[in-house]
Design an enzyme around this catalytic site. Sequence first.
Site, PDB file in Angstrom:
ATOM      1  N   CYS A  10       0.809  -1.219   0.000  1.00  0.00           N
ATOM      2  CA  CYS A  10       0.000   0.000   0.000  1.00  0.00           C
ATOM      3  C   CYS A  10       0.843   1.269   0.000  1.00  0.00           C
ATOM      4  O   CYS A  10       0.329   2.353  -0.303  1.00  0.00           O
ATOM      5  CB  CYS A  10      -0.921   0.015   1.216  1.00  0.00           C
ATOM      6  N   HIS A  37      -4.331   6.348   6.374  1.00  0.00           N
ATOM      7  CA  HIS A  37      -4.449   5.192   5.479  1.00  0.00           C
ATOM      8  C   HIS A  37      -5.908   4.743   5.454  1.00  0.00           C
ATOM      9  O   HIS A  37      -6.457   4.490   4.390  1.00  0.00           O
ATOM     10  CB  HIS A  37      -3.524   4.083   5.972  1.00  0.00           C
ATOM     11  N   HIS A  87      -9.803   1.449  -1.771  1.00  0.00           N
ATOM     12  CA  HIS A  87      -8.364   1.234  -1.571  1.00  0.00           C
ATOM     13  C   HIS A  87      -7.744   0.740  -2.874  1.00  0.00           C
ATOM     14  O   HIS A  87      -7.933  -0.409  -3.266  1.00  0.00           O
ATOM     15  CB  HIS A  87      -8.165   0.211  -0.452  1.00  0.00           C
TER      16      HIS A  87
END
Length: 635
Positions: free
Chosen positions: A279, A435, A473
């Site tokens: 990520c 995040h 995401h």
Amino acid sequence: MSQLPVIVGFGGISPAGRSSFHHGYRRLLLDKLNDTDRNETLLDLATLMGLASYQDNQYLDQQGNPASINDLLDSIRPQVCNSTLIRRIEKECFDVHKVTFNKPATLNTDGAISFTLRARQMPKNIPANWQVKALSASQMEVTVQGDLEVIFPDVKEALVQSAGQLPNGFQPGKLYQSRNHPRNIQMTIFGASDALQSVGIPWDKIAASVRPDQIGVYASNSIGQLDDLGFGGLTKYPSIGKRTTSKQMPLGYAQMPADFINAYILGSVGVTGGALGACATFLYNLRNAVNDIRAGRRKVVLVGGSDAPVIQEVIEGFRSMGALAEDKDLLALDNLSELSADDYRKACRPFGNNCGFTIAESSQFTLLMSDDLALELGADIYGAVPEVFANADGHKKSISAPGIGNYITLGKSAALISRMLGEESLQQRSFVQAHGTSTPQNRVTESHVINETAKAFGVTNWTVAALKCYIGHSQGTAGGDQLNLSLGSWKYGYIPGIVTTPEFATDIHASNLHLSNQHIEVGPQGMDSVILNSKGFGGNNASAVVLAPHITQQMLLKRHGQDAFNRYQDKLQVTREAASQYDQDSIKGLTRPIYRYDNNVLTGADLEINSNEIKLPGYAQTVSLDIDNPFEDMN
């Protein structure tokens, strides 16, 4: 003296639409925009989605009929809003009601069974219990004694049916000669082109201002191209009887976004590379660019990422880990018997009562320059990135579990802001782009990281945003989503709220945090900085400090002086006019991505090489071979 890496252009495509000129940001808070900005973003989405076009100085509806802007907007707004951001997975990606899930079986027979096959369908290695008889040159009869191993074609209902998808109807591969490119590559061509054209300065002029090796491209994704035209087909085709192509292997590599930009957009011979960090991948690439510019090795760097993981096999992989929000868990969260379209749009709920993240696709690019080059060329400056911190987690039990590295990256980021801008600026005029994946584990661990950092630096009410609640995401590109969308806060003065979270969970750590499910009005200069935070799978943690444009301007004025800044302002007006023209043409659907296939291809025989430099035909400046010895004290 370090050069300051400044942001001079940005662009891409996400579930919120086109990123340049803050259109993606605008989609998140349409109700806070004035009529002009709202209408432009809706029209931009409409032309992207094929719901409208522009011809002969007028807009046409989907049927090709002339329509006034007001009538067109009235007719397309519901469809535009319902077909962007997170939503139920559409057939453009795959059919959630017919997910391939074939069943192996053994047919047990008491006696012999016979069937016919075309000769070309016969296996190369005939099983021992088969008897084969040719009926003709093209037809074979097979008799089997005993068991027969088969695979029955079958489908099932997808257990995960929500995702952040690009606007419905947008097909980047139709905008250029895509030549069987994987979706990720198609998105890269569009996204990188959008970023470059948003600058308002022709790339040829930028490239001519520096040596060829003072240009860099750092772009990649976290998992490669996994659709059928990339690694997905490479690994799947042999088992389903399809032929592997010559393109699937090379086009599957995760650094292909950088490769395609160098080869078909920029023609760059400068530094290139693609970091991998789950990520945190985009922020790793950003870190490489920042370090290069600060050290003087590079003058201009394009940073980017492009991920297209809304694929049934990828979703099943994450689902089997327990990472995604399954439909059954969404039903349980809200005590529902059936999920509506609105329920799917609220699947991602950072820091609330949640059940897993929502996967998404996105392609984001940001162009950085050294501060002196930006002033010399008259580039519009949207902010600056002084540093990106990256740290691992140390010893772990589970490779997927969070660890301690993020405390280090966030702590260093807060410390840098405090040193550069002062404690008051950190405490009163900074915010965090979390995040914020929407997993139960993330809401606890990341809130603890941010809250403990706030306590350590005396921040009593640290504003925390979580943009994944809108767009999902996008894996390695998530940092690019955070960066490019955050820039809008300094244009329009709002930090988007975590609107899908009805209430924040009781187990999060928020004594020193400001979490809101409403948009937060701070004003265009209300925030001096933002920290972009990534907590990556495997221990890949990164935090980036981004300075506001008004802070960046103050720093440049102090370094270069008023006279230089006045000259810069004169050039800036021309840049903004050119950039605005690109934006207006894009809103009308008149622009196309940059794609230069077989353009100025050079071989070694074309070069002029001596001991001082290498001359490249078609490049304004030479590559210098006057290399300093960095180890003179050791010779």
